[in-house]
Design a protein around this motif. Structure first.
Motif, short mmCIF file in Angstrom:
data_model
loop_
_atom_site.label_atom_id
_atom_site.label_comp_id
_atom_site.label_asym_id
_atom_site.label_seq_id
_atom_site.Cartn_x
_atom_site.Cartn_y
_atom_site.Cartn_z
N GLY A 23 4.54 14.32 -45.05
CA GLY A 23 5.27 12.91 -44.64
C GLY A 23 4.54 12.08 -43.48
N LEU A 24 5.31 11.00 -43.26
CA LEU A 24 4.70 10.12 -42.35
C LEU A 24 5.20 10.54 -40.92
CD1 LEU A 24 3.81 7.12 -41.98
CD2 LEU A 24 6.35 6.35 -41.84
N GLU A 25 6.21 11.13 -40.64
CA GLU A 25 6.40 11.61 -39.30
C GLU A 25 5.73 12.57 -38.86
OE1 GLU A 25 8.58 10.95 -36.64
OE2 GLU A 25 9.13 9.01 -37.55
N ASP A 26 5.75 13.69 -39.85
CA ASP A 26 5.26 14.86 -39.40
C ASP A 26 3.69 14.84 -39.29
OD1 ASP A 26 7.05 16.29 -38.59
OD2 ASP A 26 7.34 17.81 -40.45
N GLU A 109 -8.24 3.19 -30.95
CA GLU A 109 -7.39 1.88 -30.86
C GLU A 109 -7.02 1.44 -32.25
OE1 GLU A 109 -5.55 -1.04 -28.46
OE2 GLU A 109 -6.50 0.97 -28.02
N MET A 110 -7.75 1.38 -33.20
CA MET A 110 -7.44 0.97 -34.61
C MET A 110 -6.28 1.75 -35.37
SD MET A 110 -11.13 0.72 -36.62
CE MET A 110 -12.35 -0.21 -35.68
N LEU A 111 -6.20 3.12 -35.05
CA LEU A 111 -5.09 4.02 -35.07
C LEU A 111 -3.84 3.62 -34.55
CD1 LEU A 111 -6.99 7.15 -35.86
CD2 LEU A 111 -5.90 6.01 -37.57
N LYS A 112 -4.00 3.16 -33.24
CA LYS A 112 -2.88 2.98 -32.28
C LYS A 112 -2.01 1.72 -32.95
CE LYS A 112 -4.17 4.67 -28.06
NZ LYS A 112 -4.84 4.19 -26.57
N LYS A 113 -3.06 0.69 -33.47
CA LYS A 113 -2.41 -0.59 -34.06
C LYS A 113 -2.01 -0.28 -35.27
CE LYS A 113 -4.00 -3.42 -30.90
NZ LYS A 113 -3.10 -3.72 -29.78
N LEU A 122 4.99 -0.84 -43.39
CA LEU A 122 3.41 -0.88 -44.27
C LEU A 122 2.94 0.39 -44.95
CD1 LEU A 122 3.06 -3.94 -44.17
CD2 LEU A 122 0.65 -3.46 -43.69
N HIS A 123 2.51 0.42 -46.12
CA HIS A 123 2.06 1.50 -46.65
C HIS A 123 0.71 1.75 -46.41
CE1 HIS A 123 0.74 4.59 -49.72
NE2 HIS A 123 2.03 4.51 -49.85
N PRO A 124 0.20 3.19 -45.92
CA PRO A 124 -0.97 3.39 -45.51
C PRO A 124 -2.31 2.73 -46.37
CG PRO A 124 0.22 5.31 -45.42
CD PRO A 124 0.90 4.29 -46.02
N SER A 125 -1.97 2.65 -47.67
CA SER A 125 -3.20 2.11 -48.42
C SER A 125 -3.43 0.48 -48.22
CB SER A 125 -2.99 2.43 -50.04
OG SER A 125 -1.37 1.64 -50.44
N GLU A 126 -2.36 -0.17 -47.95
CA GLU A 126 -2.61 -1.53 -47.64
C GLU A 126 -3.35 -1.52 -46.34
OE1 GLU A 126 -1.74 -3.95 -49.22
OE2 GLU A 126 -0.17 -3.58 -50.67
N ILE A 127 -2.96 -0.82 -45.39
CA ILE A 127 -3.65 -0.81 -43.88
C ILE A 127 -5.29 -0.55 -44.11
CG2 ILE A 127 -3.80 0.08 -41.69
CD1 ILE A 127 -0.90 0.88 -41.76
N ILE A 128 -5.39 0.53 -44.93
CA ILE A 128 -6.89 0.84 -45.37
C ILE A 128 -7.51 -0.29 -46.04
CG2 ILE A 128 -8.05 2.44 -46.66
CD1 ILE A 128 -6.01 4.65 -46.27
N LYS A 129 -6.92 -0.70 -46.73
CA LYS A 129 -7.48 -2.04 -47.58
C LYS A 129 -7.71 -3.16 -46.69
CE LYS A 129 -6.45 -5.16 -51.24
NZ LYS A 129 -5.27 -5.98 -52.03
N VAL A 541 -8.40 9.11 -41.48
CA VAL A 541 -7.22 9.79 -40.64
C VAL A 541 -6.01 9.25 -41.32
CG1 VAL A 541 -5.95 9.90 -38.70
CG2 VAL A 541 -8.33 10.11 -38.64
N LEU A 542 -6.02 7.81 -41.67
CA LEU A 542 -4.87 7.21 -42.30
C LEU A 542 -4.39 7.70 -43.66
CD1 LEU A 542 -5.16 3.58 -41.21
CD2 LEU A 542 -3.39 5.04 -40.52
N SER A 543 -5.67 8.13 -44.52
CA SER A 543 -5.43 8.55 -45.86
C SER A 543 -4.88 9.83 -46.05
CB SER A 543 -6.82 8.19 -46.58
OG SER A 543 -7.87 9.14 -46.05
#
Length: 568
Positions: A23-26, A109-113, A122-129, A541-543
Motif C-alpha cells: 500500500g501507499l503508506e507502508d 529530490e524527484m522522489l520528495k516532490k 495522484l496515482h504513481p503511474s501518472e507521476i512516472i509518465k 522506486v515509485l513503481s
C-alpha cells in the motif's frame, strides 16, 4: 442485496519470518523516506564547499572524504529501495566516473516532490509518465545548451581548464595544481587516436611527507620500493615476470633424511644449489636482464641473480603485476624457468631514482619525441613495434597524512575519468548549477503547456532540478543566503542570453556569476547520464507497491560474551 462473506482470519500466505509491506503508506512513502535519507546524507558533500564525511567501514578502516562514490561504497546500505539509488550512482561511476553525487541528489529530490503529489492523490503511474516525459524533454534541451567543446587534439591548457571544475568539487583550492598534473600525465600517455585513451595508463603513487607542491609527473611506471639485488639501473632489457616465489622448491610432504658423514651433508645442500644455479643460468642465457617477482625472493636466488647481473624487483600487488605485464608486453609465468621469446617482455629503461628522500623504481618505455629516445636499433620491425608501445605516466603525490593522499588520489581519479569522457564526447555545458536551472526553466514551460494529470509531475520534475544550484549555494553560503541566490538566478535566467548564470561559491558579488566567463564548464555526457539514471532510479522506486522480505538466511546467532567471561 448480496451477502457479505466474512474474510478468513489470520490467513497465512508466507512462511514464518516473512515481512510483507503493502500500500501507499507502508511501501511507497516508506521507500521515498529511505531514499530521501540517503540523498540528504550525501547532499551536504556536494560541490566545492561540500563537507567531508568520516566513515569507518566494517574492517575498521577510516575514510575522510566528500566523494559520494566512496561514501556509498563503504557504508553498507540495507534498505532495498535505497539500494536502487546506490546502484544508479554506481552505474554513473562506471559509465562516467564523475557526477555520482548528482544522481543521488536528483533522484532523492524527484522522489520528495513525488511524495507531495502522492499525498494529494495522484496515482504513481501518472507521476512516472510525467517524469519520463520531462526527462526526454530535458535531454533534448540539454543538447542545445552546449556552449563550447574540447578542441582536438587537446593541449595541456585546454585539458586543465576542462578538468578544474571536476577536481574543484573534491579538492577546492588545489584544483589548479591537480588539474595541471592530470593534464600533463594524460598528454604523456595520449595515443595517436585520442578515443583509445586508457584510464589505467595514468597511475598514482602516494609517498608520505612533503606537501602537494612537491608532487610531480614521472614518465613510466613507478613502484615505491627499490630493486632487491645490487643492480639498480639497466637500459634496453628483456623482462621476465614470475608470479611464483624465486626460491628453493619445498616438497609437499615432510621427509626425513639420514646423513652419515660430513661429505653427504655438503652434497645434500650442494645438489639444491647447483639445481638453482642451472635454472638461473638458463634464464640469464635467454637474455633476460630484469626479473619481476610477484612474491618472495630467496637469499640463494638473489645471490645467483646478483652474480649474473640480473635486476630483481618485487611487485606484491597482482593488479600492478597485470598492468606491468601490459606495459612491458610480457606473460606472467607460474614456474621458475627461462621464458620463451613470446613470454618475455622488453623495457627501455629500468632505473632507481630518489623522490623526496624515498627511493623508487621506474620502468619506462621510450617513444619517439622523448628526450632520451635512442634510434640505434636497426630495422623497420623495431620501429613498428616501438610505435605500439604502451606509454604510462605516474603521478607521484606528496602529502602529510595517508587520508589526505587517499583523498587527492580520488580527485585525480575523477579528473582522469573526465578526460576519458570528454575525449569520447567533447561538448561542454555551463557548470555551477547553470545548466540545471536553465533545464528546470524550460521543462517548467513545457509542463505548463501539457494537458492531463501528467503535467503536474512534469512541473515537479522541473522543480527537482533546482536542487543542484540550491545545494551548491547552501553548502557555500548557508541556508538563508542560498534561497536568495536561487531566486536571483531565476530572475537572471528569465532574461534572454541568461543561460550561463550559475552559483558563485565565493560570493564575490551577489552570489551569481557567468559560468562561461569564469570557465566553469561540465561535461555534457556526464549530465546526460546523471539525468537519465536519476529519473530511472526515481521511477523504479515509485513503481514499487509492495515489499516482501524473507527471513535472512543463517542459523541462530552466537550469544555475545559478557566482559567477565574467561577464554574457555
Amino acid at each position: 442485496m448480496s451477502l457479505k462473506v466474512p474474510k478468513a482470519q489470520n490467513l497465512q500466505l508466507f512462511k514464518d519470518g516473512y515481512k510483507h509491506l503493502q500500500g501507499l503508506e507502508d511501501a511507497v512513502l516508506r521507500n521515498i523516506q529511505a531514499v530521501a535519507e540517503l540523498s540528504d546524507l550525501v547532499r551536504t558533500s556536494f560541490g566545492p564547499n561540500g563537507r567531508n564525511k568520516l566513515v569507518i567501514n566494517h574492517l575498521g578502516r577510516l575514510f575522510v572524504t566528500s566523494d559520494a562514490a566512496t561514501i556509498i561504497r563503504e557504508i553498507e546500505v540495507v534498505h532495498p529501495a535505497a539500494k536502487l539509488l546506490v546502484m544508479a550512482s554506481q552505474a554513473q561511476e562506471a559509465e562516467m566516473g564523475d557526477a555520482t553525487n548528482s544522481v543521488m541528489i536528483l533522484a532523492g529530490e524527484m522522489l520528495k516532490k513525488a511524495e507531495q503529489l502522492l499525498i494529494m492523490g495522484l496515482h504513481p503511474s501518472e507521476i512516472i509518465k510525467g517524469y519520463e516525459l520531462a526527462s526526454v524533454k530535458a535531454l533534448a534541451e540539454l543538447e542545445t545548451l552546449s556552449t563550447s567543446s574540447l578542441p582536438s587534439p587537446p593541449t595541456k591548457s585546454t585539458l586543465a581548464t576542462a578538468l578544474k571544475p571536476a577536481i574543484a568539487s573534491k579538492q577546492y583550492g588545489y584544483e589548479d595544481q591537480l588539474a595541471n598534473l592530470v593534464a600533463e600525465a594524460a598528454l604523456t600517455v595520449m595515443p595517436p587516436n585520442p578515443k583509445n585513451f586508457n584510464v589505467d595508463n595514468v597511475r598514482v603513487v602516494k609517498i608520505m611527507g612533503g606537501s602537494l607542491s612537491g608532487s610531480k609527473v614521472v614518465r613510466g611506471m613507478v613502484f615505491g620500493r627499490e630493486p632487491e639485488g645490487i643492480i639498480k639501473k639497466i637500459k634496453k632489457a628483456k623482462v621476465a615476470v614470475f608470479t611464483c616465489a624465486l626460491d628453493i622448491a619445498q616438497t609437499e610432504t615432510k621427509g626425513t633424511v639420514l646423513i652419515k658423514s660430513a661429505d653427504e651433508m655438503l652434497n645434500f645442500t650442494r645438489g639444491e644449489e647447483t639445481h638453482m644455479e642451472k635454472i638461473f643460468q638458463e634464464i640469464a642465457d635467454s637474455g633476460v636482464k630484469v626479473i619481476i617477482a610477484g612474491t618472495a625472493v630467496g637469499e640463494l636466488a638473489l645471490h645467483y641473480l646478483n652474480r649474473m647481473g640480473i635486476a630483481v624487483l618485487k611487485v606484491l600487488s597482482k593488479f600492478d603485476l597485470r598492468r606491468l605485464c601490459r606495459v612491458v608486453n610480457a606473460t606472467p609465468l607460474a614456474r621458475v624457468g627461462a621464458p620463451t621469446a613470446e613470454e618475455a617482455g622488453f623495457v627501455d629503461v629500468f632505473e632507481t631514482t630518489e623522490i623526496g628522500g624515498d627511493r623508487v623504481t621506474v620502468l619506462r618505455q621510450v617513444v619517439e619525441g622523448d628526450p632520451d629516445f635512442d634510434d640505434s636499433t636497426d630495422g623497420k620491425a623495431a620501429k613498428g613495434a616501438r610505435s605500439e608501445k604502451t606509454r604510462t605516466a605516474t603521478i607521484v603525490l606528496r602529502g602529510a597524512t595517508q587520508n589526505r593522499l587517499d583523498d587527492l588520489e580520488r580527485a585525480i581519479d575523477d579528473g582522469v575519468n573526465v578526460i576519458k569522457a570528454l575525449l569520447k564526447d567533447p561538448r561542454l555545458v555551463p557548470g555551477a548549477g547553470a545548466t540545471e536551472l536553465e533545464l528546470a526553466r524550460r521543462v517548467e514551460v513545457y509542463g505548463a503547456g501539457l494537458k492531463g494529470l501528467s503535467q503536474h509531475a512534469v512541473r515537479r520534475w522541473a522543480q527537482a532540478l533546482e536542487v543542484v544550484p540550491r545545494t551548491l549555494a547552501e553548502n557555500a553560503l548557508g541556508g538563508g543566503e542560498g534561497n536568495e541566490v536561487v531566486s536571483r538566478l531565476w530572475a537572471k535566467h528569465e532574461t534572454s542570453g541568461g543561460e550561463a548564470w550559475g552559483v558563485d561559491v565565493e560570493a564575490e558579488t551577489d552570489g551569481t556569476l557567468q559560468s562561461t566567463e569564469h570557465e566553469i564548464l561540465d561535461s555534457l555526457a556526464a549530465k546526460q547520464w546523471a539525468i537519465k539514471l536519476a529519473t530511472e532510479a526515481a521511477t523504479s522506486v515509485l513503481s514499487v507497491d509492495a515489499i516482501i522480505m524473507s527471513r535472512p538466511a543463517g542459523g541462530p546467532k552466537i550469544p555475545q560474551q559478557s566482559g567477565n567471561w574467561d577464554e574457555d
